[in-house]
Design a protein around this motif. Structure first.
Motif, PDB file in Angstrom:
ATOM      1  N   LEU A  70     -20.867  -8.685   3.236  1.00 59.11           N
ATOM      2  CA  LEU A  70     -20.782  -8.008   4.725  1.00 59.11           C
ATOM      3  C   LEU A  70     -19.576  -8.272   5.284  1.00 59.11           C
ATOM      4  O   LEU A  70     -19.325  -7.240   6.056  1.00 59.11           O
ATOM      5  CB  LEU A  70     -21.893  -8.717   5.640  1.00 59.11           C
ATOM      6  N   ASP A  71     -18.784  -9.415   5.241  1.00 59.26           N
ATOM      7  CA  ASP A  71     -17.703  -9.092   5.850  1.00 59.26           C
ATOM      8  C   ASP A  71     -16.652  -7.902   5.291  1.00 59.26           C
ATOM      9  O   ASP A  71     -15.799  -7.481   5.973  1.00 59.26           O
ATOM     10  CB  ASP A  71     -16.869 -10.562   5.437  1.00 59.26           C
ATOM     11  N   ILE A  72     -16.785  -7.763   3.987  1.00 58.82           N
ATOM     12  CA  ILE A  72     -15.992  -6.580   3.577  1.00 58.82           C
ATOM     13  C   ILE A  72     -16.511  -5.278   4.028  1.00 58.82           C
ATOM     14  O   ILE A  72     -15.377  -4.324   4.577  1.00 58.82           O
ATOM     15  CB  ILE A  72     -16.115  -6.532   1.868  1.00 58.82           C
ATOM     16  N   LEU A  73     -17.726  -4.972   4.170  1.00 50.06           N
ATOM     17  CA  LEU A  73     -17.957  -3.831   4.868  1.00 50.06           C
ATOM     18  C   LEU A  73     -17.574  -3.770   6.332  1.00 50.06           C
ATOM     19  O   LEU A  73     -17.177  -2.653   6.866  1.00 50.06           O
ATOM     20  CB  LEU A  73     -19.550  -3.781   4.792  1.00 50.06           C
ATOM     21  N   GLU A  74     -17.830  -4.829   7.065  1.00 48.47           N
ATOM     22  CA  GLU A  74     -17.251  -4.890   8.622  1.00 48.47           C
ATOM     23  C   GLU A  74     -15.839  -4.635   8.584  1.00 48.47           C
ATOM     24  O   GLU A  74     -15.506  -3.908   9.657  1.00 48.47           O
ATOM     25  CB  GLU A  74     -17.822  -5.917   9.110  1.00 48.47           C
ATOM     26  N   VAL A  75     -15.056  -5.175   7.652  1.00 45.17           N
ATOM     27  CA  VAL A  75     -13.496  -5.076   7.814  1.00 45.17           C
ATOM     28  C   VAL A  75     -13.391  -3.440   7.509  1.00 45.17           C
ATOM     29  O   VAL A  75     -12.514  -2.780   8.064  1.00 45.17           O
ATOM     30  CB  VAL A  75     -12.806  -6.001   6.883  1.00 45.17           C
ATOM     31  N   LEU A  76     -13.702  -3.049   6.543  1.00 42.36           N
ATOM     32  CA  LEU A  76     -13.672  -1.428   6.158  1.00 42.36           C
ATOM     33  C   LEU A  76     -14.266  -0.483   7.314  1.00 42.36           C
ATOM     34  O   LEU A  76     -13.547   0.468   7.603  1.00 42.36           O
ATOM     35  CB  LEU A  76     -14.341  -1.151   4.942  1.00 42.36           C
ATOM     36  N   ALA A  77     -15.300  -0.995   8.021  1.00 40.75           N
ATOM     37  CA  ALA A  77     -15.747  -0.007   8.937  1.00 40.75           C
ATOM     38  C   ALA A  77     -14.829   0.233   9.967  1.00 40.75           C
ATOM     39  O   ALA A  77     -14.897   1.392  10.735  1.00 40.75           O
ATOM     40  CB  ALA A  77     -16.997  -0.845   9.636  1.00 40.75           C
ATOM     41  N   ASP A  78     -14.062  -0.511  10.358  1.00 42.25           N
ATOM     42  CA  ASP A  78     -12.844  -0.250  11.228  1.00 42.25           C
ATOM     43  C   ASP A  78     -11.645   0.451  10.949  1.00 42.25           C
ATOM     44  O   ASP A  78     -10.712   0.742  11.755  1.00 42.25           O
ATOM     45  CB  ASP A  78     -12.255  -1.289  11.978  1.00 42.25           C
ATOM     46  N   GLN A  79     -11.501   0.802   9.774  1.00 41.77           N
ATOM     47  CA  GLN A  79     -10.473   1.737   9.029  1.00 41.77           C
ATOM     48  C   GLN A  79     -10.660   3.094   8.628  1.00 41.77           C
ATOM     49  O   GLN A  79     -11.322   3.324   7.537  1.00 41.77           O
ATOM     50  CB  GLN A  79      -9.824   0.637   7.902  1.00 41.77           C
ATOM     51  N   ALA A  80      -9.989   3.884   9.407  1.00 43.17           N
ATOM     52  CA  ALA A  80     -10.578   5.472   8.733  1.00 43.17           C
ATOM     53  C   ALA A  80      -9.739   5.850   7.586  1.00 43.17           C
ATOM     54  O   ALA A  80     -10.448   6.567   6.792  1.00 43.17           O
ATOM     55  CB  ALA A  80      -9.914   6.390  10.058  1.00 43.17           C
ATOM     56  N   ARG A  81      -8.642   5.182   7.096  1.00 43.69           N
ATOM     57  CA  ARG A  81      -8.136   5.510   5.933  1.00 43.69           C
ATOM     58  C   ARG A  81      -8.220   4.595   5.016  1.00 43.69           C
ATOM     59  O   ARG A  81      -7.667   4.472   3.738  1.00 43.69           O
ATOM     60  CB  ARG A  81      -6.322   5.838   6.129  1.00 43.69           C
ATOM     61  N   GLY A  82      -9.165   3.492   5.260  1.00 43.28           N
ATOM     62  CA  GLY A  82      -9.165   2.556   4.182  1.00 43.28           C
ATOM     63  C   GLY A  82      -8.222   1.408   4.166  1.00 43.28           C
ATOM     64  O   GLY A  82      -7.549   1.387   4.802  1.00 43.28           O
ATOM     65  N   LEU A  83      -8.237   0.447   3.243  1.00 48.14           N
ATOM     66  CA  LEU A  83      -7.426  -0.629   2.986  1.00 48.14           C
ATOM     67  C   LEU A  83      -7.232  -1.057   1.409  1.00 48.14           C
ATOM     68  O   LEU A  83      -8.018  -0.789   0.813  1.00 48.14           O
ATOM     69  CB  LEU A  83      -8.009  -2.088   3.694  1.00 48.14           C
ATOM     70  N   THR A  84      -5.882  -1.405   1.181  1.00 49.07           N
ATOM     71  CA  THR A  84      -5.803  -1.854   0.075  1.00 49.07           C
ATOM     72  C   THR A  84      -6.527  -3.327  -0.430  1.00 49.07           C
ATOM     73  O   THR A  84      -6.801  -3.847   0.657  1.00 49.07           O
ATOM     74  CB  THR A  84      -4.193  -2.172  -0.378  1.00 49.07           C
ATOM     75  N   ARG A  85      -6.586  -3.588  -1.412  1.00 49.51           N
ATOM     76  CA  ARG A  85      -7.335  -5.036  -1.817  1.00 49.51           C
ATOM     77  C   ARG A  85      -6.460  -5.764  -1.081  1.00 49.51           C
ATOM     78  O   ARG A  85      -7.040  -7.045  -0.546  1.00 49.51           O
ATOM     79  CB  ARG A  85      -7.431  -5.177  -3.422  1.00 49.51           C
ATOM     80  N   ALA A  86      -5.169  -6.039  -1.168  1.00 48.58           N
ATOM     81  CA  ALA A  86      -4.138  -7.082  -0.455  1.00 48.58           C
ATOM     82  C   ALA A  86      -4.279  -6.944   0.938  1.00 48.58           C
ATOM     83  O   ALA A  86      -4.425  -8.286   1.797  1.00 48.58           O
ATOM     84  CB  ALA A  86      -2.839  -6.712  -0.870  1.00 48.58           C
ATOM     85  N   GLU A  87      -4.671  -5.771   1.494  1.00 51.11           N
ATOM     86  CA  GLU A  87      -5.061  -5.676   3.038  1.00 51.11           C
ATOM     87  C   GLU A  87      -6.337  -6.279   3.268  1.00 51.11           C
ATOM     88  O   GLU A  87      -6.507  -7.103   4.451  1.00 51.11           O
ATOM     89  CB  GLU A  87      -4.921  -4.577   3.504  1.00 51.11           C
ATOM     90  N   ILE A  88      -7.250  -6.037   2.532  1.00 48.13           N
ATOM     91  CA  ILE A  88      -8.549  -6.762   2.683  1.00 48.13           C
ATOM     92  C   ILE A  88      -8.417  -8.368   2.508  1.00 48.13           C
ATOM     93  O   ILE A  88      -9.184  -9.088   3.457  1.00 48.13           O
ATOM     94  CB  ILE A  88      -9.623  -5.844   1.729  1.00 48.13           C
ATOM     95  N   VAL A  89      -7.919  -8.871   1.594  1.00 48.40           N
ATOM     96  CA  VAL A  89      -7.609 -10.291   1.513  1.00 48.40           C
ATOM     97  C   VAL A  89      -7.147 -10.659   2.886  1.00 48.40           C
ATOM     98  O   VAL A  89      -7.593 -12.032   3.209  1.00 48.40           O
ATOM     99  CB  VAL A  89      -6.812 -10.456   0.263  1.00 48.40           C
ATOM    100  N   LYS A  90      -6.100 -10.228   3.290  1.00 49.20           N
ATOM    101  CA  LYS A  90      -5.271 -10.557   4.397  1.00 49.20           C
ATOM    102  C   LYS A  90      -6.264 -10.763   5.423  1.00 49.20           C
ATOM    103  O   LYS A  90      -6.471 -11.557   6.298  1.00 49.20           O
ATOM    104  CB  LYS A  90      -4.056  -9.772   4.799  1.00 49.20           C
ATOM    105  N   ALA A  91      -6.849  -9.541   5.726  1.00 47.92           N
ATOM    106  CA  ALA A  91      -7.872  -9.511   6.851  1.00 47.92           C
ATOM    107  C   ALA A  91      -8.891 -10.552   6.958  1.00 47.92           C
ATOM    108  O   ALA A  91      -9.515 -10.880   8.140  1.00 47.92           O
ATOM    109  CB  ALA A  91      -8.404  -7.995   6.770  1.00 47.92           C
ATOM    110  N   MET A  92      -9.410 -10.801   5.636  1.00 49.55           N
ATOM    111  CA  MET A  92     -10.557 -11.825   5.499  1.00 49.55           C
ATOM    112  C   MET A  92     -10.049 -13.328   5.357  1.00 49.55           C
ATOM    113  O   MET A  92     -10.704 -14.184   5.818  1.00 49.55           O
ATOM    114  CB  MET A  92     -11.414 -11.557   4.398  1.00 49.55           C
ATOM    115  N   GLY A  93      -8.804 -13.451   5.300  1.00 50.64           N
ATOM    116  CA  GLY A  93      -8.175 -14.783   4.992  1.00 50.64           C
ATOM    117  C   GLY A  93      -8.929 -15.753   3.669  1.00 50.64           C
ATOM    118  O   GLY A  93      -8.763 -16.749   3.737  1.00 50.64           O
TER     119      GLY A  93
END
Length: 260
Positions: free
Chosen positions: A22-45
């Protein structure tokens, strides 16, 4: 009392894997162009190993897709399609959309339909005029219950004696202070049967908001016209005409057979 009994209800039945998904879905929901895996990792800590399998399962199930050669991840439309399968909401939108389209064409003004969901209002339908310009409220967009015309109209047309309980069902807790701050305004809106105020988001726009009533004589939704003045039309006459048309539209959607 044991530590287990002192746990907050939200923490009592934890499912860490589900939480990560669910955290992954919520992080991606705010990103129109998506995120790299590294960016997702950073955003989620978290570490890459903690999200890798979950991210791949979300891709396999169709909730997330790879874009730009597979380097970035973005949400698909699957969540939106699941949400719009909800039968009462689907019925309400299906009933409202042609009426809203008629309103937009005849009045040369846009309008949108908002329902309460998870502590906010959600735009579930929108209609635009047929001219070369328009104001558009994005379907799926969130509006504040205490900071927007649609949100305040939703609050105004709830039964005052149980509004805290209603807000709790909508996902809002500890709202006493916020309600006290707007209590006089909500009473005025109820007395007038509509909310007509300058937009708090757009200069030169007047929000016209009317309730759609359900079986319990409380608002289950709100119709809002973000009214824009046309220079060739007398302001007060045109705005009153739009408000009257919006009320007629609301009356067609309201009543004991209303959806939701």
């Amino acid at each position: 009392m044991s530590d287990e009994n002192q746990e907050a209800p939200a923490d009592r039945y934890r499912a860490p894997a589900l939480d990560k998904g669910l955290d992954i879905l919520e992080v991606l929901a705010d990103q129109a162009r998506g995120l790299t895996r590294a960016e997702i990792v950073k955003a989620m800590g978290l570490s890459p190993s903690q999200i890798y399998r979950m991210l791949e399962r979300l891709v396999a199930r169709g909730y997330v897709t790879r874009i730009e050669g597979g380097d970035r991840y973005a949400l698909t439309m699957r969540l939106y399609l699941l949400a719009t399968r909800h039968p009462p909401l689907r019925r309400l939108v299906a009933q409202a959309q042609p009426l809203m389209d008629d309103f937009a064409r005849d009045l040369r003004q846009s309008c949108h339909l908002v329902v309460p969901e998870q502590g906010t209002g959600i735009v579930v339908a929108q209609a635009s005029p047929t001219g070369h310009w328009e104001f558009r409220a994005r379907i799926g967009g969130q509006v504040g219950l205490f900071t927007t015309g649609s949100g305040l109209a939703l609050l105004a047309f709830q039964k005052p004696e149980r509004i805290l309980q209603t807000l709790g069902l909508w996902g809002v807790s500890s709202a006493e202070r916020q309600l006290r701050a707007v209590a006089a305004h909500l009473a005025t809106v109820r007395e007038q049967g509509a909310r007509v105020e300058p937009s708090g988001q757009l200069v030169g726009v007047t929000d016209l908001s009317v309730p759609v009533f359900g079986p319990g004589d409380e608002a289950i939704a709100v119709l809002t016209c973000a009214y824009i003045e046309h220079p060739e039309v007398q302001r007060d006459e045109s705005r009153e005409h739009a408000l009257a048309a919006l009320k007629r539209l609301s009356a067609e959607l309201s009543g004991p057979d209303a959806a939701i």
